[in-house]
Design an enzyme around this catalytic site. Structure first.
Site, short mmCIF file in Angstrom:
data_model
loop_
_atom_site.label_atom_id
_atom_site.label_comp_id
_atom_site.label_asym_id
_atom_site.label_seq_id
_atom_site.Cartn_x
_atom_site.Cartn_y
_atom_site.Cartn_z
N LYS A 151 0.83 -1.21 0.00
CA LYS A 151 0.00 0.00 0.00
C LYS A 151 0.86 1.26 0.00
O LYS A 151 0.53 2.25 -0.66
CB LYS A 151 -0.93 0.01 1.22
CG LYS A 151 -2.05 -1.00 1.15
CD LYS A 151 -2.89 -0.95 2.41
CE LYS A 151 -3.99 -1.99 2.37
NZ LYS A 151 -4.81 -1.93 3.58
N ALA A 187 -1.65 1.92 6.47
CA ALA A 187 -1.75 0.91 7.52
C ALA A 187 -2.53 -0.29 6.99
O ALA A 187 -3.29 -0.18 6.02
CB ALA A 187 -2.47 1.48 8.74
N ASP A 188 -2.33 -1.40 7.65
CA ASP A 188 -3.13 -2.59 7.36
C ASP A 188 -3.31 -3.33 8.68
O ASP A 188 -2.45 -3.25 9.57
CB ASP A 188 -2.46 -3.49 6.33
CG ASP A 188 -3.45 -4.47 5.72
OD1 ASP A 188 -4.34 -4.02 4.96
OD2 ASP A 188 -3.38 -5.68 6.03
N THR A 189 -4.42 -4.02 8.80
CA THR A 189 -4.76 -4.73 10.03
C THR A 189 -5.35 -6.09 9.70
O THR A 189 -6.17 -6.20 8.78
CB THR A 189 -5.79 -3.92 10.85
OG1 THR A 189 -5.25 -2.63 11.12
CG2 THR A 189 -6.13 -4.61 12.16
#
Length: 183
Positions: free
Chosen positions: A50, A67-69
């Protein structure tokens, strides 16, 4: 001012809550073909992809925040965004009465700085009430959420133990990030 490269309402809410000036500019990145087995590996590589997409799309005139979760479920099972209602139900039933880790990876990049944080918040849940689970599934609020989980919403009354920051679980560990944001 920073550029939040995410369509996430939760991340935008967190930045507003902490008084951080931002512009929200979602970025397209297809993480479906990533095949990492652990939550830590997956979230790191998805967020790194990303970041590359955001830098190509927007440059670094305004610092980029991506961000990634994901969720590490019982026995380390990687629980991503649910594909449909049935998948959301399957994922949530795995979490009911179990311990999970919500793992978030954040990148902040500007011409002068590069910040990376990979954090996890651990939750132990009581078993979910069947009627409440049905209402949550019917509401569609689980859509777009890692592991269909909303610790600030549906899951909140079932939390028995927390280790870590709620902001990490909501997808953006602002308390850790904040000192790195340029004035």
């Amino acid at each position: 001012m920073i550029r939040l490269c995410s369509a996430s309402e939760s991340r935008a809410l967190l930045l507003r809550k902490f008084g951080i000036d931002f512009v929200q500019s979602p970025v397209e990145y297809d993480e479906e073909n990533l095949s990492y087995a652990t939550a830590r590996e997956f979230v790191y590589h998805a967020s790194k992809g990303k970041l590359a997409a955001a830098e190509a799309a927007y440059g670094l005139e305004i610092p980029l925040l991506v961000a990634d979760t994901v969720i590490a479920g019982p026995n380390g099972a990687l629980l991503r965004k649910a594909k449909d209602r049935a998948d959301a139900e399957r994922i949530l039933r795995l979490q009911s009465g179990a311990e999970i880790a919500i793992v978030s990876c954040v990148h902040l990049k500007s011409p002068k700085r590069y910040f990376l944080d990979l954090s996890a918040t651990h939750y132990r849940f009581a078993p979910f009430d069947e009627e409440a689970l049905r209402r949550y599934l019917d509401s569609g609020e689980w859509q777009g959420k890692a592991g269909a989980c909303m610790v600030e919403g549906f899951c909140k009354p079932y939390i028995r133990e927390v280790r870590g920051l709620e902001s990490t679980a909501m997808g953006l560990q602002v308390e850790i990030l904040r000192p790195w944001i340029e004035d």
